[in-house]
Design a protein around this motif. Structure first.
Motif, PDB file in Angstrom:
ATOM      1  N   ASP A 213       0.835  -1.194   0.000  1.00 25.43           N
ATOM      2  CA  ASP A 213       0.000   0.000   0.000  1.00 25.43           C
ATOM      3  C   ASP A 213       0.874   1.249   0.000  1.00 25.43           C
ATOM      4  O   ASP A 213       1.867   1.322   0.729  1.00 25.43           O
ATOM      5  N   LEU A 214       0.496   2.213  -0.811  1.00 23.67           N
ATOM      6  CA  LEU A 214       1.243   3.467  -0.877  1.00 23.67           C
ATOM      7  C   LEU A 214       0.742   4.431   0.187  1.00 23.67           C
ATOM      8  O   LEU A 214      -0.451   4.442   0.508  1.00 23.67           O
ATOM      9  N   PRO A 215       1.617   5.240   0.760  1.00 24.18           N
ATOM     10  CA  PRO A 215       1.170   6.221   1.754  1.00 24.18           C
ATOM     11  C   PRO A 215       0.171   7.200   1.162  1.00 24.18           C
ATOM     12  O   PRO A 215       0.229   7.531  -0.020  1.00 24.18           O
ATOM     13  N   VAL A 216      -0.760   7.637   1.983  1.00 25.37           N
ATOM     14  CA  VAL A 216      -1.728   8.654   1.570  1.00 25.37           C
ATOM     15  C   VAL A 216      -1.122  10.017   1.874  1.00 25.37           C
ATOM     16  O   VAL A 216      -0.855  10.344   3.030  1.00 25.37           O
ATOM     17  N   LEU A 217      -0.909  10.814   0.839  1.00 24.02           N
ATOM     18  CA  LEU A 217      -0.210  12.094   0.985  1.00 24.02           C
ATOM     19  C   LEU A 217      -1.188  13.254   1.086  1.00 24.02           C
ATOM     20  O   LEU A 217      -2.266  13.217   0.489  1.00 24.02           O
ATOM     21  N   PRO A 218      -0.823  14.306   1.813  1.00 23.91           N
ATOM     22  CA  PRO A 218      -1.630  15.536   1.791  1.00 23.91           C
ATOM     23  C   PRO A 218      -1.687  16.098   0.374  1.00 23.91           C
ATOM     24  O   PRO A 218      -0.769  15.872  -0.428  1.00 23.91           O
ATOM     25  N   PRO A 219      -2.751  16.837   0.030  1.00 23.65           N
ATOM     26  CA  PRO A 219      -2.902  17.359  -1.339  1.00 23.65           C
ATOM     27  C   PRO A 219      -1.740  18.223  -1.809  1.00 23.65           C
ATOM     28  O   PRO A 219      -1.464  18.288  -3.004  1.00 23.65           O
ATOM     29  N   ALA A 220      -1.061  18.892  -0.875  1.00 27.22           N
ATOM     30  CA  ALA A 220       0.029  19.790  -1.277  1.00 27.22           C
ATOM     31  C   ALA A 220       1.258  19.026  -1.756  1.00 27.22           C
ATOM     32  O   ALA A 220       2.122  19.598  -2.430  1.00 27.22           O
ATOM     33  N   PHE A 221       1.370  17.740  -1.446  1.00 31.37           N
ATOM     34  CA  PHE A 221       2.522  16.945  -1.849  1.00 31.37           C
ATOM     35  C   PHE A 221       2.312  16.445  -3.284  1.00 31.37           C
ATOM     36  O   PHE A 221       1.201  16.047  -3.651  1.00 31.37           O
ATOM     37  N   LEU A 222       3.371  16.447  -4.075  1.00 26.48           N
ATOM     38  CA  LEU A 222       3.328  15.910  -5.439  1.00 26.48           C
ATOM     39  C   LEU A 222       4.223  14.676  -5.476  1.00 26.48           C
ATOM     40  O   LEU A 222       5.389  14.749  -5.092  1.00 26.48           O
ATOM     41  N   ALA A 223       3.690  13.557  -5.953  1.00 21.81           N
ATOM     42  CA  ALA A 223       4.460  12.309  -5.882  1.00 21.81           C
ATOM     43  C   ALA A 223       4.444  11.570  -7.207  1.00 21.81           C
ATOM     44  O   ALA A 223       3.476  11.633  -7.969  1.00 21.81           O
ATOM     45  N   ASP A 224       5.519  10.873  -7.480  1.00 18.02           N
ATOM     46  CA  ASP A 224       5.593   9.916  -8.585  1.00 18.02           C
ATOM     47  C   ASP A 224       6.037   8.583  -8.002  1.00 18.02           C
ATOM     48  O   ASP A 224       7.218   8.354  -7.758  1.00 18.02           O
ATOM     49  N   TRP A 225       5.056   7.722  -7.751  1.00 16.28           N
ATOM     50  CA  TRP A 225       5.340   6.433  -7.125  1.00 16.28           C
ATOM     51  C   TRP A 225       5.838   5.406  -8.135  1.00 16.28           C
ATOM     52  O   TRP A 225       6.345   4.353  -7.737  1.00 16.28           O
ATOM     53  N   HIS A 226       5.665   5.684  -9.424  1.00 18.87           N
ATOM     54  CA  HIS A 226       5.926   4.663 -10.434  1.00 18.87           C
ATOM     55  C   HIS A 226       7.176   4.952 -11.269  1.00 18.87           C
ATOM     56  O   HIS A 226       7.459   4.225 -12.213  1.00 18.87           O
ATOM     57  N   ALA A 227       7.895   5.995 -10.924  1.00 15.56           N
ATOM     58  CA  ALA A 227       9.149   6.282 -11.623  1.00 15.56           C
ATOM     59  C   ALA A 227      10.199   5.231 -11.259  1.00 15.56           C
ATOM     60  O   ALA A 227      10.055   4.487 -10.290  1.00 15.56           O
ATOM     61  N   GLU A 243       8.560  18.225  10.141  1.00 14.20           N
ATOM     62  CA  GLU A 243       9.364  17.010  10.372  1.00 14.20           C
ATOM     63  C   GLU A 243       8.476  15.859  10.835  1.00 14.20           C
ATOM     64  O   GLU A 243       8.560  14.733  10.331  1.00 14.20           O
ATOM     65  N   ARG A 244       7.606  16.153  11.802  1.00 14.70           N
ATOM     66  CA  ARG A 244       6.684  15.115  12.295  1.00 14.70           C
ATOM     67  C   ARG A 244       5.701  14.711  11.210  1.00 14.70           C
ATOM     68  O   ARG A 244       5.299  13.549  11.120  1.00 14.70           O
ATOM     69  N   ARG A 245       5.328  15.678  10.381  1.00 12.69           N
ATOM     70  CA  ARG A 245       4.348  15.405   9.332  1.00 12.69           C
ATOM     71  C   ARG A 245       4.886  14.389   8.332  1.00 12.69           C
ATOM     72  O   ARG A 245       4.198  13.419   7.988  1.00 12.69           O
ATOM     73  N   ILE A 246       6.113  14.576   7.859  1.00 15.77           N
ATOM     74  CA  ILE A 246       6.658  13.666   6.858  1.00 15.77           C
ATOM     75  C   ILE A 246       6.896  12.286   7.458  1.00 15.77           C
ATOM     76  O   ILE A 246       6.715  11.264   6.798  1.00 15.77           O
ATOM     77  N   GLN A 247       7.280  12.237   8.732  1.00 13.44           N
ATOM     78  CA  GLN A 247       7.460  10.943   9.381  1.00 13.44           C
ATOM     79  C   GLN A 247       6.142  10.191   9.496  1.00 13.44           C
ATOM     80  O   GLN A 247       6.071   8.986   9.250  1.00 13.44           O
ATOM     81  N   ALA A 248       5.088  10.926   9.836  1.00 15.39           N
ATOM     82  CA  ALA A 248       3.774  10.304   9.966  1.00 15.39           C
ATOM     83  C   ALA A 248       3.264   9.819   8.619  1.00 15.39           C
ATOM     84  O   ALA A 248       2.634   8.753   8.528  1.00 15.39           O
ATOM     85  N   VAL A 249       3.529  10.580   7.575  1.00 13.81           N
ATOM     86  CA  VAL A 249       3.039  10.224   6.243  1.00 13.81           C
ATOM     87  C   VAL A 249       3.748   8.986   5.703  1.00 13.81           C
ATOM     88  O   VAL A 249       3.112   8.070   5.175  1.00 13.81           O
ATOM     89  N   LEU A 250       5.060   8.933   5.843  1.00 14.17           N
ATOM     90  CA  LEU A 250       5.834   7.858   5.225  1.00 14.17           C
ATOM     91  C   LEU A 250       5.888   6.589   6.061  1.00 14.17           C
ATOM     92  O   LEU A 250       6.052   5.501   5.507  1.00 14.17           O
ATOM     93  N   GLY A 251       5.754   6.711   7.363  1.00 14.62           N
ATOM     94  CA  GLY A 251       5.773   5.516   8.193  1.00 14.62           C
ATOM     95  C   GLY A 251       7.075   4.740   8.041  1.00 14.62           C
ATOM     96  O   GLY A 251       8.168   5.261   8.260  1.00 14.62           O
TER      97      GLY A 251
END
Length: 399
Positions: A213-227, A243-251
């Protein structure tokens, strides 16, 4: 929508001759509906002569006429009427509005129609059964056009979301482009993607578990999971709580955070993020939480020039490297810690958890082996870099 999608219309048993006398009153009924709708729905209160007002009047007239014409025509094709409302629903979606106003307008039109049917029933001498059947058909009809509007709205929202997502993908790619895009180009694409450009960004290199499962990102984040090298564009990474936000998002997802850079320098941040992630995957740097590359500058710098530093070891520290592993390991570790502590034997002993005299003995032995290399100011940074690579990254036990 075909007739099969409008079961119950028109009501069986209501002869066309009974409702046909309503046709000359279609325009008057539509005008009454328009007036009441505009009184209750502010966004529809437009001048009658305006293009919007004329289109609204036309749509309501077509709706009323279509309903009346349906009686006596069980094979009625409702596509034209439902198509009108699908287009209206799509228009509301493209304007960024909800369907509340349209639903109110449909409800008000139904109320006007019911009032007029009651008056018409007296004038045309309808029976109560006929009035009831016509009114019931009206409710089914209103439900169908409301459903068509909802479908048009949903389809348009999907198209808008898909288009916006495509703009986000292009923006994401532009943020890490090399050579970099201009601020103006990024800003223009950001407006189309409805993305608020931040002052700074950092690019995060990630390695999600294949098939996981891919992390669920806040709308402000732009991601390319398939590159080939998956990444995330992280806006304003140095803001409060980020800092806490990115840790919580990525797990538990392995990740390395590139340096914070202006909008146009995403490629630089991405390059160092990839280097940091590569060291995590080699086991050189820790993987317990997202790694900030700027916290590991010596390691990243050393590994980027690994071949050059490995060659330097055999030149600058050759006498030390030639010792047996069990002798060179404590000497090399002591020398690195001694240099890091500004040649302070007491602090070095505390860091290494050994006696101070042990450190002094090793330092004297190192002075015998290396000579002036140990204290030459011109080579102190070089010495620290070589020792950091050898002790911390490669290991002094390696040959």
């Amino acid at each position: 929508m075909s007739s099969s999608g409008t079961s119950g219309l028109p009501a069986p048993g209501v002869a066309a001759e009974l409702v046909r006398p309503l046709l000359p009153h279609v325009e008057a009924a539509a005008a009454e509906m328009v007036r009441e709708i505009q009184g209750l729905v502010p966004e529809y209160a437009r001048p009658a002569e305006s293009r919007y007002g004329q289109r609204m009047r036309w749509a309501i007239e077509q709706t009323v006429r279509g309903f009346v014409d349906a009686f006596g025509r069980p094979d009625m094709d409702w596509g034209q009427v439902t198509g009108i409302y699908a287009e209206i629903g799509a228009y509301e979606a493209r304007k960024g509005r909800s369907l509340d106003g349209l639903q109110t307008a449909i409800r008000v039109s139904g109320q006007v129609a019911c009032r007029r049917f009651i008056r018409d029933a007296r004038r045309l001498e309808w029976s109560l059964d006929t009035l009831g059947a016509v009114t019931e058909s009206l409710f089914v009809f209103l439900e169908r056009i409301a459903s068509a509007a909802g479908q048009g709205y949903a389809d348009a929202r999907g198209e808008i979301a898909g288009e916006r997502e495509r703009y986000r993908w292009r923006l994401r790619d532009l943020m890490v482009a090399d050579p970099p895009a201009s601020v103006e180009a990024i800003g223009e694409l950001a407006r189309s993607a409805r993305w608020e450009p931040p002052r700074t960004i950092a690019v995060v290199a990630v390695r999600p578990e294949p098939g996981g499962d891919l992390p669920v990102l806040p709308p402000a984040f732009l991601a390319d999971w398939h590159a080939g090298d998956p990444y995330i564009v992280w806006p304003d990474p140095d803001g409060p709580g980020q800092e806490r936000r990115i840790q919580a998002v990525l797990g538990e997802v392995p990740a390395a955070i590139g340096p914070t850079v202006p909008l146009t320098r995403g490629a630089l941040s991405f390059r160092w993020a990839r280097e940091g992630l590569a060291l995590i995957e080699r086991g050189v740097l820790p993987a317990k939480e997202p790694l900030r590359c700027l916290d590991h500058l010596p390691s990243l710098t050393a590994m980027l020039a690994e071949d050059l530093i490995a060659a330097g070891l055999s030149g600058r520290l050759a006498p030390l490297m030639e010792l047996p592993a069990h002798r060179r390991e404590p000497l090399a570790r002591t020398l690195l810690t001694y240099c890091e502590n500004r040649d302070n034997a007491v602090a070095t002993a505390e860091r290494l958890l050994v006696h101070e005299q042990t450190v002094r003995y090793r330092v004297r032995r190192l002075e015998e082996i290396l000579g002036e290399v140990m204290y030459d100011p011109a080579h102190r940074i070089e010495l620290l870099l070589l020792l950091h690579y050898w002790v911390r990254l490669r290991g002094t036990g390696d040959g």
